[in-house]
Structure formats: structure tokens, C-alpha cells
Design an enzyme around this catalytic site. Sequence first.
Site, PDB file in Angstrom:
ATOM      1  N   ARG A 181      -0.974  88.465  56.982  1.00 24.02           N
ATOM      2  CA  ARG A 181      -0.761  89.779  56.378  1.00 24.02           C
ATOM      3  C   ARG A 181      -1.595  90.837  57.095  1.00 24.02           C
ATOM      4  NH1 ARG A 181      -1.232  89.172  49.932  1.00 24.02           N
ATOM      5  NH2 ARG A 181      -2.431  91.086  50.205  1.00 24.02           N
ATOM      6  N   ARG A 192     -10.309  96.547  49.430  1.00 24.69           N
ATOM      7  CA  ARG A 192      -9.565  95.975  48.298  1.00 24.69           C
ATOM      8  C   ARG A 192     -10.530  95.525  47.205  1.00 24.69           C
ATOM      9  NH1 ARG A 192      -6.317  91.846  51.842  1.00 24.69           N
ATOM     10  NH2 ARG A 192      -5.589  90.893  49.918  1.00 24.69           N
TER      11      ARG A 192
HETATM   12  P1  AP5 Z   1      -3.461  83.533  47.362  1.00 28.55           P
HETATM   13  O1  AP5 Z   1      -2.840  82.644  46.358  1.00 28.55           O
HETATM   14  O2  AP5 Z   1      -2.585  84.140  48.392  1.00 28.55           O
HETATM   15  O3  AP5 Z   1      -4.386  84.639  46.647  1.00 28.55           O
HETATM   16  P2  AP5 Z   1      -4.010  85.951  45.839  1.00 28.55           P
HETATM   17  O4  AP5 Z   1      -4.900  86.039  44.660  1.00 28.55           O
HETATM   18  O5  AP5 Z   1      -2.533  86.025  45.617  1.00 28.55           O
HETATM   19  O6  AP5 Z   1      -4.504  87.009  46.908  1.00 28.55           O
HETATM   20  P3  AP5 Z   1      -3.851  88.397  47.384  1.00 28.55           P
HETATM   21  O7  AP5 Z   1      -4.567  88.787  48.644  1.00 28.55           O
HETATM   22  O8  AP5 Z   1      -2.361  88.277  47.459  1.00 28.55           O
HETATM   23  O9  AP5 Z   1      -4.270  89.354  46.262  1.00 28.55           O
HETATM   24  P4  AP5 Z   1      -4.357  90.868  46.328  1.00 28.55           P
HETATM   25  O10 AP5 Z   1      -4.500  91.168  44.913  1.00 28.55           O
HETATM   26  O11 AP5 Z   1      -5.383  91.430  47.234  1.00 28.55           O
HETATM   27  O12 AP5 Z   1      -2.994  91.288  47.092  1.00 28.55           O
HETATM   28  P5  AP5 Z   1      -1.550  91.728  46.598  1.00 28.55           P
HETATM   29  O13 AP5 Z   1      -0.543  91.174  47.496  1.00 28.55           O
HETATM   30  O14 AP5 Z   1      -1.412  91.505  45.140  1.00 28.55           O
HETATM   31  O15 AP5 Z   1      -4.604  82.650  48.093  1.00 28.55           O
HETATM   32  C1  AP5 Z   1      -5.443  83.239  49.101  1.00 28.55           C
HETATM   33  C2  AP5 Z   1      -5.828  82.146  50.107  1.00 28.55           C
HETATM   34  O16 AP5 Z   1      -6.648  81.180  49.439  1.00 28.55           O
HETATM   35  C3  AP5 Z   1      -4.652  81.367  50.711  1.00 28.55           C
HETATM   36  O17 AP5 Z   1      -4.912  81.096  52.055  1.00 28.55           O
HETATM   37  C4  AP5 Z   1      -4.599  80.070  49.876  1.00 28.55           C
HETATM   38  O18 AP5 Z   1      -4.081  78.992  50.616  1.00 28.55           O
HETATM   39  C5  AP5 Z   1      -6.083  79.877  49.553  1.00 28.55           C
HETATM   40  N1  AP5 Z   1      -6.295  79.211  48.266  1.00 28.55           N
HETATM   41  C6  AP5 Z   1      -5.666  79.494  47.092  1.00 28.55           C
HETATM   42  N2  AP5 Z   1      -6.138  78.700  46.111  1.00 28.55           N
HETATM   43  C7  AP5 Z   1      -7.092  77.909  46.690  1.00 28.55           C
HETATM   44  C8  AP5 Z   1      -7.951  76.883  46.194  1.00 28.55           C
HETATM   45  N3  AP5 Z   1      -7.940  76.511  44.913  1.00 28.55           N
HETATM   46  N4  AP5 Z   1      -8.815  76.304  47.063  1.00 28.55           N
HETATM   47  C9  AP5 Z   1      -8.850  76.683  48.364  1.00 28.55           C
HETATM   48  N5  AP5 Z   1      -8.061  77.640  48.901  1.00 28.55           N
HETATM   49  C10 AP5 Z   1      -7.189  78.242  48.064  1.00 28.55           C
HETATM   50  O19 AP5 Z   1      -1.644  93.302  46.812  1.00 28.55           O
HETATM   51  C11 AP5 Z   1      -1.671  93.854  48.128  1.00 28.55           C
HETATM   52  C12 AP5 Z   1      -1.734  95.372  48.047  1.00 28.55           C
HETATM   53  O20 AP5 Z   1      -0.551  95.875  47.398  1.00 28.55           O
HETATM   54  C13 AP5 Z   1      -2.903  95.948  47.236  1.00 28.55           C
HETATM   55  O21 AP5 Z   1      -4.083  96.059  48.021  1.00 28.55           O
HETATM   56  C14 AP5 Z   1      -2.334  97.314  46.833  1.00 28.55           C
HETATM   57  O22 AP5 Z   1      -2.387  98.236  47.894  1.00 28.55           O
HETATM   58  C15 AP5 Z   1      -0.874  96.985  46.552  1.00 28.55           C
HETATM   59  N6  AP5 Z   1      -0.631  96.594  45.152  1.00 28.55           N
HETATM   60  C16 AP5 Z   1      -0.230  95.364  44.706  1.00 28.55           C
HETATM   61  N7  AP5 Z   1      -0.108  95.355  43.376  1.00 28.55           N
HETATM   62  C17 AP5 Z   1      -0.450  96.599  42.952  1.00 28.55           C
HETATM   63  C18 AP5 Z   1      -0.550  97.198  41.663  1.00 28.55           C
HETATM   64  N8  AP5 Z   1      -0.290  96.517  40.534  1.00 28.55           N
HETATM   65  N9  AP5 Z   1      -0.934  98.502  41.614  1.00 28.55           N
HETATM   66  C19 AP5 Z   1      -1.206  99.207  42.731  1.00 28.55           C
HETATM   67  N10 AP5 Z   1      -1.147  98.701  43.975  1.00 28.55           N
HETATM   68  C20 AP5 Z   1      -0.771  97.391  44.078  1.00 28.55           C
HETATM   69 MG    MG Z   2      -1.010  87.314  46.268  1.00 30.47          MG
END
Ligand code: AP5
Ligand code: MG
Length: 239
Positions: A181, A192
Site C-alpha cells: 500500500r 495515521r
Molecule cells: P491488517 O489486518 O491489514 O491491519 P489493519 O488493522 O486492517 O490495518 P490498516 O493499515 O488497514 O488500518 P488503517 O486503519 O490504518 O487503514 P485503512 O485501510 O482502514 O494487518 C496489518 C499487518 O499485520 C498485515 O501484514 C498482517 O499480515 C499482520 N497481522 C495481522 N494480524 C496479525 C497477528 N495476529 N500477528 C502478526 N501479524 C499480524 O484506512 C486507510 C486510510 O483511508 C486512512 O488513513 C484514511 O485516510 C482513510 N480512511 C479509512 N477509513 C476512514 C474513515 N472511517 N474515516 C476517514 N478516513 C478513513
Molecule cells: Mg485494513
Amino acid sequence: MSSIATSIKPGRDAEIKTAPGPILLLGAPGVGKGTQAKELVKLWDIPQISTGDLLRANVTQGTPLGKVANEIMARGELVPDSLVNEMVALRLREPDTVRGYILDGFPRTLGQARWLDARLAAQPESLPVVAVSIQVNYNQLLRRITGRRICPVSETIYNVYVNPPRLEGFCDLDGAALIQRADDTEEVFKERMRAYEALTAPVVEHYRTLGRFAEVDGDRPIAVIASGIVAAVEQLRKG
Ligand code: AP5
Ligand code: MG
């Protein structure tokens, strides 16, 4: 990828299979919301609604929303509530949400939380939300974010450090080249995290106060965390 299918007794989750209702997965960037949502989808057969994934799809398709969101996301800031709420409202109109859905990464501000609460209150047939907050420490989060790789075809989430594909750089399921990403850099991660602490941490407190709230330790194997979430949701649905 590990699966929890074998660790949950069939009879035990039968009850919740009838209607899991709306489930919120809350937590910092990289805490494992997407990974856990995919496990719960397999188990409960309800959709994952990730606002991050929906916004990235809009960016890829070049929609008006995607054009606005692209630069905001690249900076690690939050997209305005009005745009995100409208996007979620459209998705919640889809018929696959009738038995419930997993909101991944939404609500992320108190404004979004109040919007969702009001929407659900206006639908007396809907079960109340159950909120689950996943906890992982800062250094682990950074490692998860910088090590994350995603399959653009199956959307499987890998991690080069802890959950690598069998063949480096390629998806186990379909052989597609994995991608990183654009916002998965240390610099954008820090922004973030700032947005999370300032705007999303109060959302966690909001749902803690409302009740039907659970906290789970996200620094454990994926299947163990998923079992913990299932147990917490079942318990909260009984209450
Ligand atoms: P993963 O499961 O991908 O983690 P995640 O919590 O989904 O992380 P994100 O980075 O997707 O969260 P985010 O909130 O920053 O981004 P989002 O896309 O929502 O796991 C992460 C890693 O860890 C992977 O490599 C996985 O393999 C590993 N892993 C998982 N579990 C594990 C375990 N138990 N042990 C070891 N390793 C593990 O948002 C992106 C952007 O979109 C935001 O910054 C914002 O600009 C916008 N946005 C999204 N939603 C909103 C909203 N509601 N309002 C306003 N802006 C928004
Ligand atoms: Mg996610």
C-alpha cells in the site's frame, strides 16, 4: 494464513450464525482489523465493510470521491465525515447486510459514530452494535505496517516478517504478484497514528461507555485472536 474454522465448535457458533448483527472492529493502523474481519466473514457469512478498502477502490476507479480521497489518504489524514458516511450509507443498502456486517475502520471520528448510532436507532429491527477494540503496541504496529503485502486479486493480507507467502512476492492462492500500500511507509504511519490518537481513540471510549464493548489483545496468533472476538461477541449478544 491460519484459519479458525477448526478451533470453533460447530454447535457453539450456530446461534450467532442466525444474526451476528452489526460488529465494529476498532483499533490503530495495522492492528489486524482487516485480517480479523476476513476470519469472521468465513465464520459468520456476513460482509466485511472496510472504509479503507472502499476508498482505495474509489481511488483506483478514479471516481470523484477517489480524486478527493487520494491525497488525503497519502498524507495519512482522515477523509471528511460527510463523504465517508455517504459511502457507508450506500454500502449498507446492499441486501447482503441484512443479517449483520463487520465494519472495519469505521467509525473513526465521533461525528461518524454519532451518525451510525442515529442511523441504527432509526432502524428498530436492527440489533445494537457490538464494538471490539484490538490492542497492539506501537513497535509491533510499525513492523506490521512496513511488512504488509497484499494480493490485489484475492485481497489476502501477508506480512514479510510474520506471515509470509510460501513464494516470496507472490500470493499462495492465485500466484498474483503482491503489492504494498502507498501509505505503508514509516512516515505516513506516524501521521495515521496521530490521527488515530486525536480522532479515533475518543470513538473507542464512546463505545466503551455505551456498553456491548470488548477489548482483545491483538499480539497473539491470528486464530487465537479470532476465537477471542467470537467469544466476546457471543457473550455481548447475550447481555
Ligand atoms: P491488517 O489486518 O491489514 O491491519 P489493519 O488493522 O486492517 O490495518 P490498516 O493499515 O488497514 O488500518 P488503517 O486503519 O490504518 O487503514 P485503512 O485501510 O482502514 O494487518 C496489518 C499487518 O499485520 C498485515 O501484514 C498482517 O499480515 C499482520 N497481522 C495481522 N494480524 C496479525 C497477528 N495476529 N500477528 C502478526 N501479524 C499480524 O484506512 C486507510 C486510510 O483511508 C486512512 O488513513 C484514511 O485516510 C482513510 N480512511 C479509512 N477509513 C476512514 C474513515 N472511517 N474515516 C476517514 N478516513 C478513513
Ligand atoms: Mg485494513
